[in-house]
Design a protein around this motif. Structure first.
Motif, short mmCIF file in Angstrom:
data_model
loop_
_atom_site.label_atom_id
_atom_site.label_comp_id
_atom_site.label_asym_id
_atom_site.label_seq_id
_atom_site.Cartn_x
_atom_site.Cartn_y
_atom_site.Cartn_z
N ILE A 248 14.33 -2.62 -19.93
CA ILE A 248 15.11 -2.19 -18.77
C ILE A 248 14.81 -0.71 -18.49
O ILE A 248 14.89 0.13 -19.39
CB ILE A 248 16.61 -2.40 -19.01
CG1 ILE A 248 16.90 -3.89 -19.24
CG2 ILE A 248 17.43 -1.88 -17.84
CD1 ILE A 248 18.33 -4.19 -19.66
N THR A 250 15.53 2.98 -17.10
CA THR A 250 16.73 3.79 -16.95
C THR A 250 16.36 5.23 -16.61
O THR A 250 15.22 5.66 -16.79
CB THR A 250 17.56 3.81 -18.25
OG1 THR A 250 16.76 4.32 -19.31
CG2 THR A 250 18.05 2.41 -18.61
N THR A 257 20.79 2.43 -14.98
CA THR A 257 19.74 1.51 -14.57
C THR A 257 19.56 1.58 -13.06
O THR A 257 20.12 2.46 -12.40
CB THR A 257 20.09 0.07 -14.98
OG1 THR A 257 21.19 -0.39 -14.17
CG2 THR A 257 20.46 -0.02 -16.45
N ALA A 269 16.18 -0.56 -23.79
CA ALA A 269 15.62 0.26 -22.72
C ALA A 269 14.39 1.03 -23.18
O ALA A 269 13.77 1.72 -22.36
CB ALA A 269 16.68 1.25 -22.22
#
Length: 297
Positions: A248, A250, A257, A269
């Motif tokens: 993910i 960020t 996010t 992340a």
């Protein structure tokens, strides 16, 4: 009347627990959701001393996990274990998370969501992530330590630190024959030097997990150390921005996010070199940003 939290945090490893403890000490109301029966994330399965934590030399990962649990208790953080996250949806004022039994989940409502679900050991390519075979152990942890290697033939797969470290470990535990197969070498030189060259093969190889063979040679055990992959399937419906490997994405300064009110911290992340200390720091980054946002609202 339903409880509405300032933050619903998914994952009680070092990152998620750190975020929850900081939020509680800052006077906010977090709730912590954990899929397994214990806190600590991967540390809870590490029986070795984690000497990378400068404040805790000689302390094992399992002891770190116990101390994380004590911190959560002292901070008064509401904790729900054995509650795997099922799905998350927007709701009035924030988000709603379903966790626990998929047939009758419990819903948690909060102003923001913090994803701290970490990573899982990567399995053999070409097979489902959860595929398992007798005599094939995936990833490091307590199962590797619990195994009796005396008199067995063992193949260790992978070219990173975990592969070389466990190759040395198994060799010192009475195995009859140990081979390390690495398509390339990425391990630190300290582990490469400890391993030596005897029994180490670098280059392409073929694995048949059902037959427990590598390059046609049979083994009693195959240990697979192919690194890690992020696990946050419950949040797939949010369509968060991810990198090419699925981590993910960020903002470095806030842990936010691509969606408002959704944070991702720790190894899910891939925000910093993965270890307990950087994960805990990540939790603080998110907690402080959440505090600032609520103070301005």
């Amino acid at each position: 009347m339903r409880q509405f939290y300032d933050a619903v945090i998914v994952g009680a490893g070092p990152a998620g627990a750190s975020c929850a403890v900081w939020l509680a000490h800052l006077g906010l109301a977090p709730v912590l959701i954990e899929a397994s029966g214990q806190v600590g994330g991967l540390a809870a399965h590490n029986p070795f001393p984690d000497d990378w934590i400068v404040a805790a030399p000689g302390v094992t990962g399992q002891e770190v996990a116990q101390r994380i649990g004590l911190s959560l208790t002292h901070a008064g953080v509401p904790l729900h274990c054995d509650a795997p996250a099922q799905e998350v949806v927007p709701c009035e004022g924030g988000i709603a998370l379903a966790a626990g039994d998929a047939r009758a989940p419990q819903w948690f409502h909060g102003r923001c969501l913090v994803i701290a679900t970490g990573v899982r050991a990567r399995g053999l390519p070409g097979h489902p992530p959860q595929a398992r075979w007798p005599g094939v152990l995936i990833g490091p942890g307590s199962s590797i330590v619990a195994q009796d290697y005396a008199g067995l033939s063992v193949a260790v797969l992978g070219g990173g630190d975990n592969a070389f470290e466990n190759f040395v470990y198994v060799r010192n535990r009475g195995a009859r024959r140990v081979h390390l197969y690495a398509r390339s070498v990425r391990a630190q030189q300290q582990w490469v030097q400890r391993a030596g060259r005897d029994g180490v093969s670098v280059g392409p190889y073929e694995v048949d997990p059902a037959a427990r063979t590598v390059n046609g040679q049979p083994y009693d055990l195959i240990l697979v150390f192919y690194g890690w992959e992020p696990q946050a399937g419950f949040a797939d419906g949010l369509a968060l921005a991810r990198d090419a490997r699925g981590y993910i994405q960020t903002d470095a300064a806030t842990a936010r996010t691509s969606l408002p009110d959704v944070y991702a911290i720790g190894e899910v992340a891939n925000r910093a070199h993965p270890c307990v200390v950087t994960a805990m720091a990540d939790g603080v980054v998110a907690a402080k940003d959440i505090q600032r946002r609520w103070e301005r609202s």
